[in-house]
Design a protein around this motif. Structure first.
Motif, PDB file in Angstrom:
ATOM      1  N   HIS A   1      15.763  29.837  17.650  1.00 53.89           N
ATOM      2  CA  HIS A   1      15.486  29.131  16.626  1.00 53.89           C
ATOM      3  C   HIS A   1      16.750  29.379  15.741  1.00 53.89           C
ATOM      4  CE1 HIS A   1      11.477  27.821  17.356  1.00 53.89           C
ATOM      5  NE2 HIS A   1      11.210  28.908  17.474  1.00 53.89           N
ATOM      6  N   ALA A   2      17.539  28.150  15.272  1.00 55.87           N
ATOM      7  CA  ALA A   2      18.619  28.135  14.565  1.00 55.87           C
ATOM      8  C   ALA A   2      18.504  28.857  13.265  1.00 55.87           C
ATOM      9  CB  ALA A   2      19.527  27.001  14.498  1.00 55.87           C
ATOM     10  N   GLY A   3      17.389  28.506  12.703  1.00 59.10           N
ATOM     11  CA  GLY A   3      17.137  28.889  11.198  1.00 59.10           C
ATOM     12  C   GLY A   3      16.954  30.545  11.159  1.00 59.10           C
ATOM     13  N   ASN A   4      16.591  31.201  12.183  1.00 61.33           N
ATOM     14  CA  ASN A   4      16.502  32.456  12.038  1.00 61.33           C
ATOM     15  C   ASN A   4      17.698  33.169  12.326  1.00 61.33           C
ATOM     16  OD1 ASN A   4      13.695  32.858  12.076  1.00 61.33           O
ATOM     17  ND2 ASN A   4      13.572  32.586  14.436  1.00 61.33           N
ATOM     18  N   VAL A   5      18.913  32.684  12.881  1.00 60.08           N
ATOM     19  CA  VAL A   5      20.262  33.193  13.188  1.00 60.08           C
ATOM     20  C   VAL A   5      20.946  32.951  11.384  1.00 60.08           C
ATOM     21  CG1 VAL A   5      22.670  32.686  13.573  1.00 60.08           C
ATOM     22  CG2 VAL A   5      20.453  32.619  15.150  1.00 60.08           C
ATOM     23  N   GLY A   6      20.610  32.235  10.777  1.00 60.86           N
ATOM     24  CA  GLY A   6      20.965  32.127   9.372  1.00 60.86           C
ATOM     25  C   GLY A   6      20.257  33.202   8.477  1.00 60.86           C
ATOM     26  N   ALA A   7      18.833  33.282   8.702  1.00 57.95           N
ATOM     27  CA  ALA A   7      17.954  34.022   7.927  1.00 57.95           C
ATOM     28  C   ALA A   7      18.630  35.632   7.994  1.00 57.95           C
ATOM     29  CB  ALA A   7      16.493  34.007   8.310  1.00 57.95           C
ATOM     30  N   ALA A   8      18.899  35.914   9.514  1.00 58.90           N
ATOM     31  CA  ALA A   8      19.515  37.285   9.687  1.00 58.90           C
ATOM     32  C   ALA A   8      20.584  37.456   8.999  1.00 58.90           C
ATOM     33  CB  ALA A   8      19.676  37.172  11.294  1.00 58.90           C
TER      34      ALA A   8
ATOM     35  N   ALA B   1      21.263  30.475   5.746  1.00 64.78           N
ATOM     36  CA  ALA B   1      22.089  31.680   5.459  1.00 64.78           C
ATOM     37  C   ALA B   1      22.228  31.826   4.039  1.00 64.78           C
ATOM     38  CB  ALA B   1      23.610  31.468   6.285  1.00 64.78           C
ATOM     39  N   SER B   2      22.144  30.642   3.499  1.00 68.62           N
ATOM     40  CA  SER B   2      22.009  30.583   1.973  1.00 68.62           C
ATOM     41  C   SER B   2      23.321  31.492   1.285  1.00 68.62           C
ATOM     42  CB  SER B   2      20.806  31.301   1.419  1.00 68.62           C
ATOM     43  OG  SER B   2      20.317  31.044   0.018  1.00 68.62           O
ATOM     44  N   GLY B   3      24.207  31.311   1.622  1.00 71.52           N
ATOM     45  CA  GLY B   3      25.664  31.908   1.024  1.00 71.52           C
ATOM     46  C   GLY B   3      26.108  32.723   1.955  1.00 71.52           C
ATOM     47  N   ALA B   4      25.566  33.215   2.961  1.00 71.15           N
ATOM     48  CA  ALA B   4      25.916  34.330   3.719  1.00 71.15           C
ATOM     49  C   ALA B   4      26.914  33.814   4.574  1.00 71.15           C
ATOM     50  CB  ALA B   4      24.943  35.099   4.391  1.00 71.15           C
ATOM     51  N   LEU B   5      27.757  32.734   4.354  1.00 72.70           N
ATOM     52  CA  LEU B   5      28.593  32.218   5.467  1.00 72.70           C
ATOM     53  C   LEU B   5      29.821  33.104   5.994  1.00 72.70           C
ATOM     54  CD1 LEU B   5      29.077  28.618   3.578  1.00 72.70           C
ATOM     55  CD2 LEU B   5      27.390  29.240   5.288  1.00 72.70           C
TER      56      LEU B   5
END
Length: 258
Positions: free
Chosen positions: A12-19, A51-55
């Motif tokens: 799931h792509a969203g989990n990569v961003g959340a991580a 990721a919400s800013g953790a780019l």
């Protein structure tokens, strides 16, 4: 110890961003993906949103074809496996294992290792399996410990992003947590002259309303003085208390309040 978080076959792509977000909040930035479902997962919209800013963490993250590539420069491996294996590394709670690990690390650096073959670690890696199947046994067997997050025995299922956040938090706490920001600037304390002026104002007001008898004051004012000194009043609080005294005097004189 350098810290790396490794996601194996994430679907799931969203989990990569959340991580990525979880890592950044705890001050880590080394994220490696092993054979993710989406080759372009680091650029997918869902990843970027979660990721919400953790780019910066996403930009630095690497995608590799094998776990061996992901482990370059790492000497201590921690699996995250909720189900204990009959064979393999010991299963421990993260906090328990981190305390043991850092104790051995300090002893090794001072030449007093608990184990003769324990050397200071070049780096530590936390391995997370795919969302549907967890970690493969062969990957768990390569690790020095299997970390199991203590959860409700009746419902222990954790989202991958949440699991990464918990491990990152526990490891940050073990290494030394960040200081809490002071939400308020230190309050300026009123000086002795301001307190004395306010007490004189209150003495007039208490006399006017009949609470204080000047002929027999006893120890009322010294006790109020002691009370207000303990309270460590600010100038703003002095202003409020003097406003109350003013209202008491106006009421006692039969005047309407301002």
């Amino acid at each position: 110890m350098h810290t790396r978080f490794i996601l194996i076959e994430t679907s799931h792509a969203g989990n990569v961003g959340a991580a990525a977000r979880a890592l950044k909040t705890m001050g880590f930035d080394d994220l490696v993906l092993v054979r993710p479902r989406w080759p372009n997962v680091l650029r997918k919209e869902e990843t970027i949103q979660r990721a919400s800013g953790a780019l910066d963490v996403l930009e630095k993250a690497r995608i590799v074809a094998s776990l061996d590539e992901a482990l370059d420069g790492v000497s201590h491996l921690c699996a995250t496996a909720m189900t204990p294996r009959d064979f393999g590394p010991p299963t421990r709670a993260p906090r328990q294992h981190f305390e043991m690990l850092l104790k051995q690390e300090l002893l090794a650096r001072s030449g007093q290792a608990l184990e003769a073959d324990f050397a200071p670690n070049a780096g530590i890696a936390f391995l997370f399996g795919c969302e549907r199947f967890g970690m493969a046994n062969e990957d768990v067997y390569r690790c020095h410990a299997a970390l199991s997050i203590p959860t409700n025995p009746q419902f222990g299922s954790l989202n991958l992003g949440a699991a990464v956040q918990l491990i990152a938090y526990e490891w940050r706490q073990a290494l030394g947590s960040f200081a809490l920001p002071d939400a308020r600037a230190p309050a300026l304390q009123a000086d002795a002259q301001q307190v004395a002026g306010m007490l004189a104002h209150w003495e007039q007001a208490l006399t006017a309303v009949g609470f204080l008898d000047p002929a027999a004051p006893k120890k009322l004012m010294p006790r109020l003085n002691h009370l207000f000194n303990r309270a460590q009043l600010t100038p703003e609080e002095i202003h409020i208390l003097r406003g109350i005294a003013k209202a008491m005097l106006q009421t006692a004189a039969g005047k309407p309040l301002d």
